[in-house]
Design a protein around this motif. Structure first.
Motif, PDB file in Angstrom:
ATOM      1  N   ALA A  46      56.922  69.136  70.603  1.00  0.00           N
ATOM      2  CA  ALA A  46      57.329  70.543  70.584  1.00  0.00           C
ATOM      3  C   ALA A  46      58.315  70.750  69.437  1.00  0.00           C
ATOM      4  N   PHE A  47      58.003  71.743  68.592  1.00  0.00           N
ATOM      5  CA  PHE A  47      58.901  72.076  67.487  1.00  0.00           C
ATOM      6  C   PHE A  47      58.773  73.556  67.174  1.00  0.00           C
ATOM      7  N   ASP A  48      59.891  74.249  67.173  1.00  0.00           N
ATOM      8  CA  ASP A  48      59.948  75.656  66.779  1.00  0.00           C
ATOM      9  C   ASP A  48      58.940  76.498  67.569  1.00  0.00           C
ATOM     10  N   HIS A  49      58.910  76.287  68.885  1.00  0.00           N
ATOM     11  CA  HIS A  49      58.088  77.074  69.817  1.00  0.00           C
ATOM     12  C   HIS A  49      56.585  76.812  69.665  1.00  0.00           C
ATOM     13  N   ASN A  50      56.195  75.779  68.928  1.00  0.00           N
ATOM     14  CA  ASN A  50      54.794  75.407  68.803  1.00  0.00           C
ATOM     15  C   ASN A  50      54.635  73.917  69.103  1.00  0.00           C
ATOM     16  N   PHE A  51      53.384  73.460  69.176  1.00  0.00           N
ATOM     17  CA  PHE A  51      53.092  72.080  69.534  1.00  0.00           C
ATOM     18  C   PHE A  51      52.204  71.458  68.459  1.00  0.00           C
ATOM     19  N   TYR A  52      52.556  70.243  68.023  1.00  0.00           N
ATOM     20  CA  TYR A  52      51.851  69.560  66.940  1.00  0.00           C
ATOM     21  C   TYR A  52      51.413  68.176  67.426  1.00  0.00           C
ATOM     22  N   SER A  53      50.176  67.806  67.089  1.00  0.00           N
ATOM     23  CA  SER A  53      49.613  66.558  67.591  1.00  0.00           C
ATOM     24  C   SER A  53      50.019  65.373  66.730  1.00  0.00           C
ATOM     25  N   VAL A  54      50.028  64.203  67.369  1.00  0.00           N
ATOM     26  CA  VAL A  54      50.192  62.915  66.693  1.00  0.00           C
ATOM     27  C   VAL A  54      49.142  61.982  67.287  1.00  0.00           C
TER      28      VAL A  54
ATOM     29  N   LYS B  95      57.481  55.780  59.097  1.00  0.00           N
ATOM     30  CA  LYS B  95      56.134  55.941  58.552  1.00  0.00           C
ATOM     31  C   LYS B  95      55.568  57.286  58.999  1.00  0.00           C
ATOM     32  N   ARG B  96      55.000  58.025  58.047  1.00  0.00           N
ATOM     33  CA  ARG B  96      54.430  59.316  58.388  1.00  0.00           C
ATOM     34  C   ARG B  96      53.127  59.111  59.151  1.00  0.00           C
ATOM     35  N   VAL B  97      53.039  59.731  60.332  1.00  0.00           N
ATOM     36  CA  VAL B  97      51.862  59.566  61.182  1.00  0.00           C
ATOM     37  C   VAL B  97      51.065  60.858  61.315  1.00  0.00           C
ATOM     38  N   ALA B  98      51.634  62.002  60.903  1.00  0.00           N
ATOM     39  CA  ALA B  98      50.905  63.266  61.030  1.00  0.00           C
ATOM     40  C   ALA B  98      51.512  64.287  60.081  1.00  0.00           C
ATOM     41  N   SER B  99      50.659  65.195  59.617  1.00  0.00           N
ATOM     42  CA  SER B  99      51.089  66.303  58.766  1.00  0.00           C
ATOM     43  C   SER B  99      50.263  67.524  59.132  1.00  0.00           C
ATOM     44  N   HIS B 100      50.929  68.652  59.368  1.00  0.00           N
ATOM     45  CA  HIS B 100      50.260  69.874  59.809  1.00  0.00           C
ATOM     46  C   HIS B 100      50.772  71.064  59.005  1.00  0.00           C
TER      47      HIS B 100
ATOM     48  N   ARG C 195      52.474  74.546  59.007  1.00  0.00           N
ATOM     49  CA  ARG C 195      53.430  75.067  59.979  1.00  0.00           C
ATOM     50  C   ARG C 195      52.899  76.327  60.647  1.00  0.00           C
ATOM     51  N   GLY C 196      52.951  76.352  61.972  1.00  0.00           N
ATOM     52  CA  GLY C 196      52.486  77.507  62.723  1.00  0.00           C
ATOM     53  C   GLY C 196      53.462  78.658  62.636  1.00  0.00           C
ATOM     54  N   ARG C 197      52.940  79.865  62.528  1.00  0.00           N
ATOM     55  CA  ARG C 197      53.775  81.052  62.421  1.00  0.00           C
ATOM     56  C   ARG C 197      53.873  81.821  63.721  1.00  0.00           C
ATOM     57  N   GLY C 198      53.060  81.458  64.714  1.00  0.00           N
ATOM     58  CA  GLY C 198      53.084  82.164  65.979  1.00  0.00           C
ATOM     59  C   GLY C 198      54.026  81.504  66.964  1.00  0.00           C
ATOM     60  N   LYS C 199      53.685  81.615  68.229  1.00  0.00           N
ATOM     61  CA  LYS C 199      54.484  81.049  69.303  1.00  0.00           C
ATOM     62  C   LYS C 199      53.557  80.472  70.353  1.00  0.00           C
ATOM     63  N   ASP C 200      53.926  79.306  70.875  1.00  0.00           N
ATOM     64  CA  ASP C 200      53.137  78.600  71.890  1.00  0.00           C
ATOM     65  C   ASP C 200      51.748  78.234  71.371  1.00  0.00           C
ATOM     66  N   GLN C 201      51.632  77.980  70.059  1.00  0.00           N
ATOM     67  CA  GLN C 201      50.368  77.537  69.484  1.00  0.00           C
ATOM     68  C   GLN C 201      50.294  76.012  69.527  1.00  0.00           C
ATOM     69  N   ALA C 202      49.100  75.502  69.725  1.00  0.00           N
ATOM     70  CA  ALA C 202      48.858  74.056  69.695  1.00  0.00           C
ATOM     71  C   ALA C 202      48.063  73.733  68.436  1.00  0.00           C
ATOM     72  N   ILE C 203      48.690  73.032  67.495  1.00  0.00           N
ATOM     73  CA  ILE C 203      48.030  72.629  66.254  1.00  0.00           C
ATOM     74  C   ILE C 203      47.618  71.173  66.428  1.00  0.00           C
ATOM     75  N   THR C 204      46.307  70.951  66.524  1.00  0.00           N
ATOM     76  CA  THR C 204      45.784  69.628  66.882  1.00  0.00           C
ATOM     77  C   THR C 204      44.777  69.158  65.845  1.00  0.00           C
ATOM     78  N   GLN C 205      44.861  67.904  65.458  1.00  0.00           N
ATOM     79  CA  GLN C 205      43.862  67.275  64.605  1.00  0.00           C
ATOM     80  C   GLN C 205      42.944  66.424  65.479  1.00  0.00           C
ATOM     81  N   ASN C 206      41.637  66.547  65.232  1.00  0.00           N
ATOM     82  CA  ASN C 206      40.669  65.861  66.084  1.00  0.00           C
ATOM     83  C   ASN C 206      40.846  64.347  66.079  1.00  0.00           C
TER      84      ASN C 206
END
Length: 295
Positions: free
Chosen positions: A126-134, A159-164, A166-177
């Motif tokens: 969870a970061f800045d009201h959004n969700f990012y996958s690892v 070590k960098r494990v993910a890069s997305h 940045r979401g501009r909305g709220k409660d968005q889930a940004i997921t990489q398959n």
């Protein structure tokens, strides 16, 4: 600095990145020792005395006018002769400093924000009201988050494990398959069926509520966080109240953790659900065209 220390201070990550971008070194001064940076403190004193004090009685109505006045006084200050040595600030810059200057980097510095997070069981942070996958293998692991105005990068043990983006909305889930597990069993046995069975131990209404939350998500794992919160509400308020709240949430189409928590907090589960009477059809009128008009 992130942590003050006389011998081994930790630099603020954003400040360190800026220094690396422009190719400069940072040597922190000791805390509460202004004499360690006497040149900087003296420069502040000179600017206050010869620029700010000189403008203290003047009134400006435009920023451009203020900048012009500061620029004129700064030029005058830089050409003011030293008292104990030859030359001026302007001459020292031309004779010594200008030759040592390096060209600016081709790209401007991209300001970043660093923070810490822990990966949830749904392999999102969870970061800045959004969700990012690892990668799902990092579930429950601590990570570092580097955010810029356009990107969110996630690091694990440096070590960098993910890069997305940045979401501009709220409660968005940004997921990489590629971050998703190949099978539910590979994801620490956290499957949608297990979540529904767990909710079923509270009651059928809670199981239906959890099942509906999971079905409304693009990936079921995105609903794990809400479902766990709902299941834990039963431990706080009792299974009987949780069942009544789940029934009310289903009937009012308020199938979210925050809604269920509000129902229990305000004791709405203990009140009868009043159904609004259906509205009568509008009276006939020449200005009301009806649904047939649009067919």
């Amino acid at each position: 600095m992130s942590r003050a220390c006389r011998y081994d201070p930790d630099l603020n990550p954003t400040y360190q990145e800026m220094a690396m971008h422009y190719g400069v070194g940072v040597v922190p001064a000791r805390p509460y020792r202004p004499r360690d940076k006497a040149k900087a403190e003296s420069g502040v004193l000179v600017a206050e005395r010869w620029i700010i004090a000189a403008l203290r009685h003047r009134t400006f109505f435009r920023l451009e006018d203020l900048n012009q006045a500061i620029r004129e006084l700064l030029e005058k200050l830089n050409h003011r002769r030293f008292k104990k040595r030859d030359g001026s600030r302007a001459s020292v810059f031309e004779n010594v400093e200008r030759a040592a200057m390096l060209p600016l980097p081709a790209e401007p510095f991209d300001m970043s924000q660093w923070s810490h997070a822990r990966v949830n069981i749904d392999y999102h942070i969870a970061f800045d009201h959004n969700f990012y996958s690892v990668p799902y293998r990092l579930a429950n692991e601590p990570v570092e988050v580097r955010a810029t105005p356009t990107t969110v990068e996630i690091f694990h043990k440096g070590k960098r494990v993910a890069s997305h983006p940045r979401g501009r909305g709220k409660d968005q889930a940004i997921t990489q398959n590629e971050h998703r597990p190949k099978s539910h069993q590979a994801h620490l046995e956290w499957t949608p069926a297990r979540m529904v069975r767990w909710a079923g131990q509270i009651g059928p209404n809670t199981a239906r509520l959890v099942e509906r939350i999971l079905s409304e998500k693009p990936h079921p794992e995105m609903g794990y966080r809400s479902c766990l919160g709902i299941i834990r509400l039963a431990e706080r308020y009792s299974a009987t109240r949780m069942e009544a709240a789940a029934q009310r949430a289903l009937e009012t189409n308020a199938c979210r953790y925050k809604s269920v928590k509000s129902i229990l907090k305000n004791s709405l589960d203990q009140q009868p659900l009043t159904h609004l009477p259906s509205l009568p059809p509008p009276p006939p009128h020449n200005n009301i065209r009806g649904g047939e008009y649009f067919e």
